[in-house]
Design an enzyme around this catalytic site. Structure first.
Site, PDB file in Angstrom:
ATOM      1  N   HIS A  72       0.908  -1.189   0.010  1.00  0.00           N
ATOM      2  CA  HIS A  72      -0.052  -0.105   0.016  1.00  0.00           C
ATOM      3  C   HIS A  72       0.773   1.168  -0.081  1.00  0.00           C
ATOM      4  CE1 HIS A  72      -3.796  -1.998   2.105  1.00  0.00           C
ATOM      5  NE2 HIS A  72      -3.499  -2.688   1.175  1.00  0.00           N
ATOM      6  N   TYR A 201      -8.708   5.143   8.162  1.00  0.00           N
ATOM      7  CA  TYR A 201      -8.851   5.589   9.586  1.00  0.00           C
ATOM      8  C   TYR A 201      -9.915   6.649   9.775  1.00  0.00           C
ATOM      9  CZ  TYR A 201      -4.261   3.119  10.622  1.00  0.00           C
ATOM     10  OH  TYR A 201      -3.232   2.152  10.763  1.00  0.00           O
ATOM     11  N   PRO A 293      -2.775  -0.162  19.216  1.00  0.00           N
ATOM     12  CA  PRO A 293      -2.628  -0.646  17.855  1.00  0.00           C
ATOM     13  C   PRO A 293      -2.776   0.422  16.880  1.00  0.00           C
ATOM     14  CG  PRO A 293      -4.582  -1.285  18.787  1.00  0.00           C
ATOM     15  CD  PRO A 293      -3.869  -0.457  19.899  1.00  0.00           C
ATOM     16  N   LYS A 297       2.375  -0.523  15.018  1.00  0.00           N
ATOM     17  CA  LYS A 297       3.646  -0.433  15.523  1.00  0.00           C
ATOM     18  C   LYS A 297       4.337  -1.683  16.097  1.00  0.00           C
ATOM     19  CE  LYS A 297       5.037   3.199  13.463  1.00  0.00           C
ATOM     20  NZ  LYS A 297       4.974   2.427  12.075  1.00  0.00           N
ATOM     21  N   TYR A 385       4.712   6.349   9.850  1.00  0.00           N
ATOM     22  CA  TYR A 385       3.956   4.972   9.748  1.00  0.00           C
ATOM     23  C   TYR A 385       4.751   3.993   8.748  1.00  0.00           C
ATOM     24  CZ  TYR A 385      -0.608   2.559   8.696  1.00  0.00           C
ATOM     25  OH  TYR A 385      -1.712   1.863   8.864  1.00  0.00           O
TER      26      TYR A 385
END
Ligand code: FAD
Ligand code: DHB
Length: 392
Positions: A72, A201, A293, A297, A385
């Site tokens: 992604h 998200y 979560p 990570k 990220y």
């Protein structure tokens, strides 16, 4: 029995450490208290940082990841009914994340371990670690009807948050830094093709929601719920209704609905035990630290800890020097604290706190608006990220 490094726990940290040490000719025994099916089937993480992907490929366990992993380049942040894409690859000079289930990673690592013919005990009972201060620390366990005593040069405590290694360190040695959150995540796996190629998200007035996936036919979704929420309170229809309410955007995007294959509730916690070492016991992964979560990570931190530990042990066996072993905890904790900060930030940005005031809500919306309008803010999110570089 005797080995160079006794590894407690066959999760991602323990298995990966075992493989890294094997590649350097270092002898290990892995001792796991669950059975093989349980360890492989446990549904947990799904997002691998670029560095974790590169590592698995470099050590020869990247075939499944290569064929079934989903790369992604971006993620979506959704709020006020609109999805906003953050192009992580463009912002980080080509880095990305790969969606590949933790259970797939663990299956691949177990297969690699079995191929080396080095020992891996599943279903070990009464696991204990002793003599941590001595030059021959010991792992004791019972396997079948036989009690084993494993004499080691070092022990790696890779037995997760609820393991035995951290509690075996004498009181007063560790400093504990901890924070709990007044919410948890209800997660489901659904038999439904993902309706977006990338994760979403969502910040919503009813609470956080996350759209993810495991394959081209399986969707993985999460909902913010009260902490310790009984799963019985959530029949499948109620889960779908809440997912769709929170995630549907004004352009009509929503997850595809399908049969729910698995569901469960996870509490959220930030936790660090420091130092990550006592005598000849080294803690790695969730045994030493937990992140909420939201930033994806935990598994990646477990991987970066054991890379540092494997290098330190290699240096010891090649040169006799303990310099790297002495620095193990300090090196890992720098990265751990940055991941703690990022995970806390993502969590507080996107979740609805039970005592949220209107001021807090407006501030969260302004934070989100700033994020999607500022290249600097998006770059900051993106570089964390996809994973900060390992700094040795
Ligand atoms: P574990 O996976 O917990 O492995 C520890 C092993 O030790 C286990 O196999 C356990 O059975 C064994 N063990 C325990 N006690 C003993 C004992 N006494 N003796 C012997 N063996 C023992 N992380 C990410 O990076 N990305 C994500 O997207 C992500 N999503 C998550 C979603 C959820 C719902 C959850 C719960 C976690 C998520 N995580 C994520 C976190 C990630 O799953 C963990 O950080 C990761 O599993 C840590 O690996 P570990 O090997 O340190 O510990
Ligand atoms: C997944 C889990 C996470 O914690 C996250 O931030 C993103 C994805 C997942 O399980 O797919």
């Amino acid at each position: 029995m005797r080995t160079q490094v006794g590894i407690v726990g066959a999760g991602p940290a323990g298995l990966l450490l075992g493989h890294l040490l094997h590649l350097n000719g270092i002898d290990t025994v892995i001792v796991e208290n669950r059975d093989r099916e349980y360890v492989v089937d446990r549904v947990r993480a799904g997002v691998l940082e670029q560095g974790t992907v590169d590592l698995l490929a470099a050590i020869g366990v990247g075939a499944g990841l290569e064929s079934r992993g989903l790369r992604h380049d971006g993620i979506f942040i959704s709020f006020a009914g609109r999805r906003h894409r953050i192009d992580m690859a463009e912002l980080t000079g080509g880095k990305a994340i790969t969606v590949y289930g933790q259970n797939e990673v663990v299956r691949d690592l177990i297969d690699a371990r079995v191929a080396t013919q080095r020992p891996l005990y599943f279903d070990a009972q009464c696991v204990e670690v002793n003599a941590l201060d001595s030059s021959t620390p010991i792992v004791r366990f019972v396997h079948g009807d036989t009690a084993h005593e494993l004499q080691c040069d070092f022990i790696a405590g890779c037995d997760g948050f609820h393991g035995v290694c951290r509690p075996s360190i004498p009181e007063g040695v560790l400093s504990i830094y901890e924070r709990s959150y007044p919410f948890g995540w209800l997660g489901i796996l659904a038999e439904a093709a993902p309706s977006s190629d990338e994760l979403v998200y969502t910040y919503h007035d009813r609470g956080f929601a996350l759209f993810s996936m495991r394959s081209t036919s399986i969707t993985r979704l999460y909902l913010q719920v009260p902490p310790d929420e009984p799963i019985e309170r959530w029949p499948d229809d109620a889960i779908w209704e809440e997912m769709l309410t929170r995630m549907t955007t004004s352009d009509g995007w929503q997850p595809n609905v399908g049969r729910i294959l698995q569901k469960g509730v996870t509490p959220m916690r930030s936790f660090v035990a420091a130092p990550m070492r006592h005598g000849r016991l080294f803690l790695a992964g969730d045994a030493a630290h937990i992140v909420p979560p939201t930033g994806a990570k935990g598994l990646n931190l477990a991987a970066s800890d054991v890379v540092v530990l494997a290098r330190a042990l290699k240096a010891f066996y090649e040169t006799g020097s303990t310099d790297w072993l002495e620095q193990y905890s300090a090196i890992c904790l720098r990265r751990v604290w940055k991941a703690q900060r990022f995970s806390w930030w993502m969590t507080t940005l996107l979740h609805r706190l039970p005592d949220l005031t209107e001021f807090d809500r407006q501030r969260q919306l302004a934070d989100l608006d700033y994020l999607i309008g500022s290249r600097a803010a998006m770059t900051s999110l993106a570089e964390q990220y996809v994973g900060l570089p390992q700094d040795f």
